[in-house]
Design a protein around this motif. Sequence first.
Motif, PDB file in Angstrom:
ATOM      1  N   VAL A 113      59.467  57.316  33.321  1.00  0.00           N
ATOM      2  CA  VAL A 113      58.176  57.334  34.013  1.00  0.00           C
ATOM      3  C   VAL A 113      57.057  57.450  32.986  1.00  0.00           C
ATOM      4  O   VAL A 113      57.133  58.256  32.051  1.00  0.00           O
ATOM      5  N   LEU A 114      56.014  56.659  33.163  1.00  0.00           N
ATOM      6  CA  LEU A 114      54.829  56.705  32.300  1.00  0.00           C
ATOM      7  C   LEU A 114      53.680  57.263  33.135  1.00  0.00           C
ATOM      8  O   LEU A 114      53.197  56.596  34.056  1.00  0.00           O
ATOM      9  N   ALA A 115      53.261  58.473  32.833  1.00  0.00           N
ATOM     10  CA  ALA A 115      52.208  59.136  33.601  1.00  0.00           C
ATOM     11  C   ALA A 115      50.909  59.111  32.808  1.00  0.00           C
ATOM     12  O   ALA A 115      50.855  59.588  31.673  1.00  0.00           O
ATOM     13  N   ALA A 116      49.887  58.558  33.403  1.00  0.00           N
ATOM     14  CA  ALA A 116      48.573  58.475  32.769  1.00  0.00           C
ATOM     15  C   ALA A 116      47.748  59.698  33.160  1.00  0.00           C
ATOM     16  O   ALA A 116      47.394  59.859  34.325  1.00  0.00           O
ATOM     17  N   ASN A 117      47.474  60.552  32.191  1.00  0.00           N
ATOM     18  CA  ASN A 117      46.605  61.705  32.444  1.00  0.00           C
ATOM     19  C   ASN A 117      45.178  61.268  32.135  1.00  0.00           C
ATOM     20  O   ASN A 117      44.627  61.550  31.083  1.00  0.00           O
ATOM     21  N   THR A 118      44.620  60.531  33.069  1.00  0.00           N
ATOM     22  CA  THR A 118      43.280  59.969  32.894  1.00  0.00           C
ATOM     23  C   THR A 118      42.353  60.530  33.951  1.00  0.00           C
ATOM     24  O   THR A 118      42.791  60.921  35.030  1.00  0.00           O
ATOM     25  N   SER A 119      41.081  60.574  33.631  1.00  0.00           N
ATOM     26  CA  SER A 119      40.115  61.098  34.585  1.00  0.00           C
ATOM     27  C   SER A 119      39.413  59.983  35.357  1.00  0.00           C
ATOM     28  O   SER A 119      38.893  60.227  36.436  1.00  0.00           O
ATOM     29  N   CYS A 120      39.405  58.767  34.824  1.00  0.00           N
ATOM     30  CA  CYS A 120      38.637  57.697  35.479  1.00  0.00           C
ATOM     31  C   CYS A 120      39.267  56.318  35.415  1.00  0.00           C
ATOM     32  O   CYS A 120      38.942  55.466  36.248  1.00  0.00           O
ATOM     33  N   VAL A 121      40.137  56.035  34.442  1.00  0.00           N
ATOM     34  CA  VAL A 121      40.681  54.675  34.314  1.00  0.00           C
ATOM     35  C   VAL A 121      41.631  54.393  35.476  1.00  0.00           C
ATOM     36  O   VAL A 121      42.565  55.165  35.722  1.00  0.00           O
ATOM     37  N   PRO A 122      41.427  53.299  36.232  1.00  0.00           N
ATOM     38  CA  PRO A 122      42.311  52.994  37.360  1.00  0.00           C
ATOM     39  C   PRO A 122      43.769  52.877  36.927  1.00  0.00           C
ATOM     40  O   PRO A 122      44.083  52.204  35.935  1.00  0.00           O
ATOM     41  N   VAL A 123      44.658  53.514  37.663  1.00  0.00           N
ATOM     42  CA  VAL A 123      46.078  53.521  37.330  1.00  0.00           C
ATOM     43  C   VAL A 123      46.667  52.124  37.449  1.00  0.00           C
ATOM     44  O   VAL A 123      47.521  51.713  36.650  1.00  0.00           O
ATOM     45  N   THR A 124      46.224  51.345  38.414  1.00  0.00           N
ATOM     46  CA  THR A 124      46.722  49.978  38.592  1.00  0.00           C
ATOM     47  C   THR A 124      46.378  49.119  37.381  1.00  0.00           C
ATOM     48  O   THR A 124      47.168  48.263  36.966  1.00  0.00           O
ATOM     49  N   ARG A 125      45.220  49.354  36.798  1.00  0.00           N
ATOM     50  CA  ARG A 125      44.826  48.612  35.597  1.00  0.00           C
ATOM     51  C   ARG A 125      45.746  48.959  34.434  1.00  0.00           C
ATOM     52  O   ARG A 125      46.169  48.076  33.676  1.00  0.00           O
ATOM     53  N   ILE A 126      46.077  50.242  34.302  1.00  0.00           N
ATOM     54  CA  ILE A 126      46.995  50.680  33.254  1.00  0.00           C
ATOM     55  C   ILE A 126      48.377  50.076  33.475  1.00  0.00           C
ATOM     56  O   ILE A 126      49.016  49.572  32.545  1.00  0.00           O
ATOM     57  N   ALA A 127      48.850  50.114  34.729  1.00  0.00           N
ATOM     58  CA  ALA A 127      50.182  49.597  35.051  1.00  0.00           C
ATOM     59  C   ALA A 127      50.316  48.112  34.747  1.00  0.00           C
ATOM     60  O   ALA A 127      51.421  47.615  34.503  1.00  0.00           O
ATOM     61  N   GLY A 128      49.197  47.403  34.741  1.00  0.00           N
ATOM     62  CA  GLY A 128      49.214  45.984  34.440  1.00  0.00           C
ATOM     63  C   GLY A 128      49.597  45.670  33.010  1.00  0.00           C
ATOM     64  O   GLY A 128      49.835  44.504  32.675  1.00  0.00           O
ATOM     65  N   GLN A 129      49.676  46.701  32.161  1.00  0.00           N
ATOM     66  CA  GLN A 129      50.017  46.493  30.756  1.00  0.00           C
ATOM     67  C   GLN A 129      51.516  46.599  30.499  1.00  0.00           C
ATOM     68  O   GLN A 129      51.957  46.391  29.362  1.00  0.00           O
ATOM     69  N   VAL A 130      52.304  46.934  31.514  1.00  0.00           N
ATOM     70  CA  VAL A 130      53.746  47.084  31.325  1.00  0.00           C
ATOM     71  C   VAL A 130      54.503  46.133  32.246  1.00  0.00           C
ATOM     72  O   VAL A 130      53.984  45.687  33.273  1.00  0.00           O
ATOM     73  N   ARG A 131      55.747  45.837  31.884  1.00  0.00           N
ATOM     74  CA  ARG A 131      56.545  44.886  32.648  1.00  0.00           C
ATOM     75  C   ARG A 131      57.094  45.475  33.943  1.00  0.00           C
ATOM     76  O   ARG A 131      57.469  44.715  34.847  1.00  0.00           O
ATOM     77  N   ALA A 132      57.152  46.807  34.042  1.00  0.00           N
ATOM     78  CA  ALA A 132      57.640  47.455  35.263  1.00  0.00           C
ATOM     79  C   ALA A 132      56.541  48.385  35.773  1.00  0.00           C
ATOM     80  O   ALA A 132      56.597  49.606  35.593  1.00  0.00           O
ATOM     81  N   GLU A 134      55.823  49.603  38.478  1.00  0.00           N
ATOM     82  CA  GLU A 134      56.205  50.606  39.471  1.00  0.00           C
ATOM     83  C   GLU A 134      56.509  51.969  38.844  1.00  0.00           C
ATOM     84  O   GLU A 134      56.524  52.992  39.530  1.00  0.00           O
ATOM     85  N   ARG A 135      56.715  52.017  37.530  1.00  0.00           N
ATOM     86  CA  ARG A 135      57.027  53.292  36.881  1.00  0.00           C
ATOM     87  C   ARG A 135      55.784  54.017  36.348  1.00  0.00           C
ATOM     88  O   ARG A 135      55.898  55.044  35.692  1.00  0.00           O
ATOM     89  N   VAL A 136      54.620  53.482  36.623  1.00  0.00           N
ATOM     90  CA  VAL A 136      53.374  54.088  36.156  1.00  0.00           C
ATOM     91  C   VAL A 136      52.712  54.860  37.295  1.00  0.00           C
ATOM     92  O   VAL A 136      52.581  54.358  38.409  1.00  0.00           O
ATOM     93  N   ILE A 137      52.293  56.078  36.993  1.00  0.00           N
ATOM     94  CA  ILE A 137      51.609  56.943  37.964  1.00  0.00           C
ATOM     95  C   ILE A 137      50.489  57.687  37.254  1.00  0.00           C
ATOM     96  O   ILE A 137      50.538  57.892  36.034  1.00  0.00           O
ATOM     97  N   GLY A 138      49.480  58.076  37.974  1.00  0.00           N
ATOM     98  CA  GLY A 138      48.424  58.911  37.410  1.00  0.00           C
ATOM     99  C   GLY A 138      48.742  60.377  37.656  1.00  0.00           C
ATOM    100  O   GLY A 138      49.169  60.752  38.753  1.00  0.00           O
ATOM    101  N   MET A 139      48.567  61.205  36.637  1.00  0.00           N
ATOM    102  CA  MET A 139      48.720  62.655  36.770  1.00  0.00           C
ATOM    103  C   MET A 139      47.532  63.304  36.078  1.00  0.00           C
ATOM    104  O   MET A 139      47.496  63.417  34.854  1.00  0.00           O
ATOM    105  N   HIS A 140      46.534  63.673  36.861  1.00  0.00           N
ATOM    106  CA  HIS A 140      45.285  64.194  36.321  1.00  0.00           C
ATOM    107  C   HIS A 140      45.362  65.715  36.212  1.00  0.00           C
ATOM    108  O   HIS A 140      45.052  66.450  37.143  1.00  0.00           O
ATOM    109  N   PHE A 141      45.802  66.192  35.038  1.00  0.00           N
ATOM    110  CA  PHE A 141      45.805  67.619  34.737  1.00  0.00           C
ATOM    111  C   PHE A 141      44.382  68.041  34.401  1.00  0.00           C
ATOM    112  O   PHE A 141      43.640  67.305  33.760  1.00  0.00           O
ATOM    113  N   MET A 142      44.017  69.248  34.811  1.00  0.00           N
ATOM    114  CA  MET A 142      42.654  69.721  34.569  1.00  0.00           C
ATOM    115  C   MET A 142      42.653  70.964  33.688  1.00  0.00           C
ATOM    116  O   MET A 142      43.627  71.721  33.644  1.00  0.00           O
ATOM    117  N   ASN A 143      41.578  71.152  32.984  1.00  0.00           N
ATOM    118  CA  ASN A 143      41.437  72.209  31.990  1.00  0.00           C
ATOM    119  C   ASN A 143      40.991  73.529  32.632  1.00  0.00           C
ATOM    120  O   ASN A 143      40.106  73.504  33.491  1.00  0.00           O
TER     121      ASN A 143
END
Length: 283
Positions: A113-132, A134-143
């Motif tokens: 699983v590739l989890a994007a800890n991003t505050s604003c970048v769309p997760v679907t845009r990030i997922a478009g950079q990988v061949r699968a 479906e394994r990309v998810i956003g996980m926004h951890f906060m300080n």
Amino acid sequence: MTISPVAVIGAGTIGRGVAHSLAATGHDVILADIGQDVLDEALGHIRRELRFARFLGRPCGEDDDATLARITTTTELADVARAAFVVENTTEDWEIKREVYRRLDEICPPATVLAANTSCVPVTRIAGQVRAPERVIGMHFMNPVPHKPVVEMIRGVHTSEATIARARELLAGMDKTGILVNDSPGFVANRVLMLSINEAAYLVQERVAEPAEIDQIFKSCLGHKMGMLETADLIGIDTILKSIEMLHDSFSDSKYRPCPLLRRMVDAGRLGKKTNHGFYTYH
């Protein structure tokens, strides 16, 4: 069963907080960054946080050395290939993130699983950079990550139920709960928070009130634990500016126009707590 090891990419404020939380809950961690000095600083910060927690009487489980021993540092992205789960925390710069995910797609097995800890970048845009995607998810951890019991989870267009379940499993192992939302720039937390901080900065710029007065109204009248500008200093003014710029670009809506004061502060190096000077001065 504990998901381990977990790779944490980026050893800045949030990344080191994620590594701290993982190690303190029994996970082996691969902490990656481009600079060994950044990694060394992150380990030093985690050690200080562990000592401070003991000073305050908070339960910390095993001793500090055992917790830190769970964290392996590396400056080679290829070393995350053996991770069972990846949490990416690089800066909110699309070109950097795009390159990181293209590399991860080559390095990591398809089941990781590739989890994007991003505050604003769309997760679907990030997922478009990988061949699968479906394994990309956003996980926004906060300080500060170790003290926040809830994480904002973001479902991209292609994110699978298996990926969501795996992410929930990881969070449960960290004694945290995930709240699942759908993909949109800024998601829930930052779409509201960044707009509020930006408007508070306009109030300072227009001399309607001083930062302390603005924050006191939020704390005393509205029951917030921290004021908007205290929060901005904690997050980092540079991160705030990048986030509000991304929202402005994504929605093409003038309500997200970045306050010029934020730009001046970034140009002046007044980034908040990390430089000891933002809307407030720290010593």
